[in-house]
Design an enzyme around this catalytic site. Structure first.
Site, PDB file in Angstrom:
ATOM      1  N   ASP A  33    -124.484  43.274 -30.144  1.00  0.00           N
ATOM      2  CA  ASP A  33    -125.844  43.315 -30.514  1.00  0.00           C
ATOM      3  C   ASP A  33    -126.818  42.492 -29.329  1.00  0.00           C
ATOM      4  O   ASP A  33    -126.346  41.430 -28.827  1.00  0.00           O
ATOM      5  CB  ASP A  33    -126.125  42.624 -31.846  1.00  0.00           C
ATOM      6  CG  ASP A  33    -127.302  42.562 -32.359  1.00  0.00           C
ATOM      7  OD1 ASP A  33    -127.380  43.296 -33.628  1.00  0.00           O
ATOM      8  OD2 ASP A  33    -128.438  41.923 -31.920  1.00  0.00           O
ATOM      9  N   ASN A  88    -127.374  46.204 -43.748  1.00  0.00           N
ATOM     10  CA  ASN A  88    -128.755  46.001 -44.061  1.00  0.00           C
ATOM     11  C   ASN A  88    -129.561  47.312 -44.099  1.00  0.00           C
ATOM     12  O   ASN A  88    -129.366  48.080 -43.453  1.00  0.00           O
ATOM     13  CB  ASN A  88    -129.558  45.096 -43.183  1.00  0.00           C
ATOM     14  CG  ASN A  88    -128.988  43.903 -42.699  1.00  0.00           C
ATOM     15  OD1 ASN A  88    -128.695  43.077 -43.600  1.00  0.00           O
ATOM     16  ND2 ASN A  88    -129.174  43.009 -41.624  1.00  0.00           N
ATOM     17  N   HIS A 101    -126.003  51.321 -39.037  1.00  0.00           N
ATOM     18  CA  HIS A 101    -125.015  50.396 -38.255  1.00  0.00           C
ATOM     19  C   HIS A 101    -124.537  49.323 -39.245  1.00  0.00           C
ATOM     20  O   HIS A 101    -125.052  48.965 -40.139  1.00  0.00           O
ATOM     21  CB  HIS A 101    -126.012  49.582 -37.079  1.00  0.00           C
ATOM     22  CG  HIS A 101    -127.290  49.103 -37.623  1.00  0.00           C
ATOM     23  ND1 HIS A 101    -128.436  49.737 -38.043  1.00  0.00           N
ATOM     24  CD2 HIS A 101    -127.701  47.645 -37.925  1.00  0.00           C
ATOM     25  CE1 HIS A 101    -129.559  49.021 -38.342  1.00  0.00           C
ATOM     26  NE2 HIS A 101    -128.948  47.676 -38.286  1.00  0.00           N
ATOM     27  N   LEU A 102    -123.307  49.060 -38.899  1.00  0.00           N
ATOM     28  CA  LEU A 102    -122.598  47.943 -39.435  1.00  0.00           C
ATOM     29  C   LEU A 102    -122.396  46.704 -38.444  1.00  0.00           C
ATOM     30  O   LEU A 102    -122.124  47.011 -37.276  1.00  0.00           O
ATOM     31  CB  LEU A 102    -121.143  48.439 -39.760  1.00  0.00           C
ATOM     32  CG  LEU A 102    -120.697  49.196 -41.178  1.00  0.00           C
ATOM     33  CD1 LEU A 102    -119.136  49.310 -41.312  1.00  0.00           C
ATOM     34  CD2 LEU A 102    -120.953  47.868 -42.201  1.00  0.00           C
ATOM     35  N   HIS A 103    -123.086  45.695 -39.101  1.00  0.00           N
ATOM     36  CA  HIS A 103    -122.770  44.397 -37.887  1.00  0.00           C
ATOM     37  C   HIS A 103    -121.263  44.112 -38.294  1.00  0.00           C
ATOM     38  O   HIS A 103    -120.999  43.953 -39.334  1.00  0.00           O
ATOM     39  CB  HIS A 103    -123.906  43.293 -38.369  1.00  0.00           C
ATOM     40  CG  HIS A 103    -125.214  43.775 -38.671  1.00  0.00           C
ATOM     41  ND1 HIS A 103    -126.200  43.219 -37.665  1.00  0.00           N
ATOM     42  CD2 HIS A 103    -126.292  44.392 -39.171  1.00  0.00           C
ATOM     43  CE1 HIS A 103    -127.328  43.639 -37.536  1.00  0.00           C
ATOM     44  NE2 HIS A 103    -127.258  44.213 -38.674  1.00  0.00           N
TER      45      HIS A 103
HETATM   46  P1  5GP Z   1    -130.745  45.208 -38.695  1.00  0.00           P
HETATM   47  O1  5GP Z   1    -132.053  44.365 -38.589  1.00  0.00           O
HETATM   48  O2  5GP Z   1    -131.534  46.920 -38.681  1.00  0.00           O
HETATM   49  O3  5GP Z   1    -129.830  45.166 -39.448  1.00  0.00           O
HETATM   50  O4  5GP Z   1    -130.104  45.423 -37.276  1.00  0.00           O
HETATM   51  C1  5GP Z   1    -130.637  45.810 -35.898  1.00  0.00           C
HETATM   52  C2  5GP Z   1    -129.934  45.248 -34.893  1.00  0.00           C
HETATM   53  O5  5GP Z   1    -130.261  45.912 -33.930  1.00  0.00           O
HETATM   54  C3  5GP Z   1    -130.377  43.525 -34.620  1.00  0.00           C
HETATM   55  O6  5GP Z   1    -129.522  42.675 -34.734  1.00  0.00           O
HETATM   56  C4  5GP Z   1    -130.995  43.455 -33.278  1.00  0.00           C
HETATM   57  O7  5GP Z   1    -130.748  42.449 -32.674  1.00  0.00           O
HETATM   58  C5  5GP Z   1    -130.200  44.913 -32.728  1.00  0.00           C
HETATM   59  N1  5GP Z   1    -131.102  45.335 -31.549  1.00  0.00           N
HETATM   60  C6  5GP Z   1    -132.309  45.933 -31.642  1.00  0.00           C
HETATM   61  N2  5GP Z   1    -132.649  46.491 -30.418  1.00  0.00           N
HETATM   62  C7  5GP Z   1    -131.453  46.446 -29.558  1.00  0.00           C
HETATM   63  C8  5GP Z   1    -131.102  47.180 -28.430  1.00  0.00           C
HETATM   64  O8  5GP Z   1    -131.829  47.641 -27.856  1.00  0.00           O
HETATM   65  N3  5GP Z   1    -129.914  46.745 -28.057  1.00  0.00           N
HETATM   66  C9  5GP Z   1    -128.903  46.243 -28.891  1.00  0.00           C
HETATM   67  N4  5GP Z   1    -127.569  45.883 -28.067  1.00  0.00           N
HETATM   68  N5  5GP Z   1    -128.973  45.714 -29.956  1.00  0.00           N
HETATM   69  C10 5GP Z   1    -130.422  45.755 -30.516  1.00  0.00           C
END
Ligand code: 5GP
Ligand code: ZN
Length: 115
Positions: A33, A88, A101-103
């Site tokens: 991330d 999320n 996506h799975l964190h």
């Molecule tokens: P969400 O908020 O949808 O659960 O998670 C999206 C995640 O994607 C966030 O934790 C954010 O930091 C990550 N993210 C957003 N843009 C990029 C990117 O360009 N590259 C990477 N590696 N992660 C990203």
């Protein structure tokens, strides 16, 4: 299911946007991330576009392999004390990128409840 031209994570799968890839197989890609919330913070995504966890779970076998991939990555990267998997989903879920996506979070004790 479609492949939006403007999907950030589809662009990472295609290599058009760089990412720190830690693991991949035929179906999934795992990369760090960009804004880590723990010492280990990796995102595990299907290479074929799915908008969110619910859409991905329309194929339960795929959903099972997705979780297995995340658990594999946690082990690969040394999350010996445990880890947290988070998907999320939707606006109230805090989803900001509309590609499932799975964190995988690890490397410190996690708190509960989440925000
Ligand atoms: P969400 O908020 O949808 O659960 O998670 C999206 C995640 O994607 C966030 O934790 C954010 O930091 C990550 N993210 C957003 N843009 C990029 C990117 O360009 N590259 C990477 N590696 N992660 C990203
Ligand atoms: Zn996508």
């Amino acid at each position: 299911m479609h492949t939006p031209a403007d999907c950030l994570f589809c662009a990472i799968v295609d290599g058009g946007i760089p990412a720190d890839v830690v693991w991949r197989d035929d179906e999934f890609l795992a990369f760090r991330d960009i804004n880590p919330q723990a010492p280990l913070h990796v995102l595990v995504i299907p290479q074929l576009h799915r908008a969110d966890a619910g859409e991905l779970a329309a194929d339960p076998a795929l959903a099972g392999r997705w979780i297995a991939a995340a658990a594999h990555v946690a082990g690969l990267l040394g999350a010996a004390q445990g880890y947290r998997l988070v998907a999320n989903t939707g606006p109230d879920g805090g989803q900001t990128v509309d590609h499932a996506h799975l964190h995988v979070l690890a490397g410190r004790p996690m708190r509960w409840p989440p925000g």
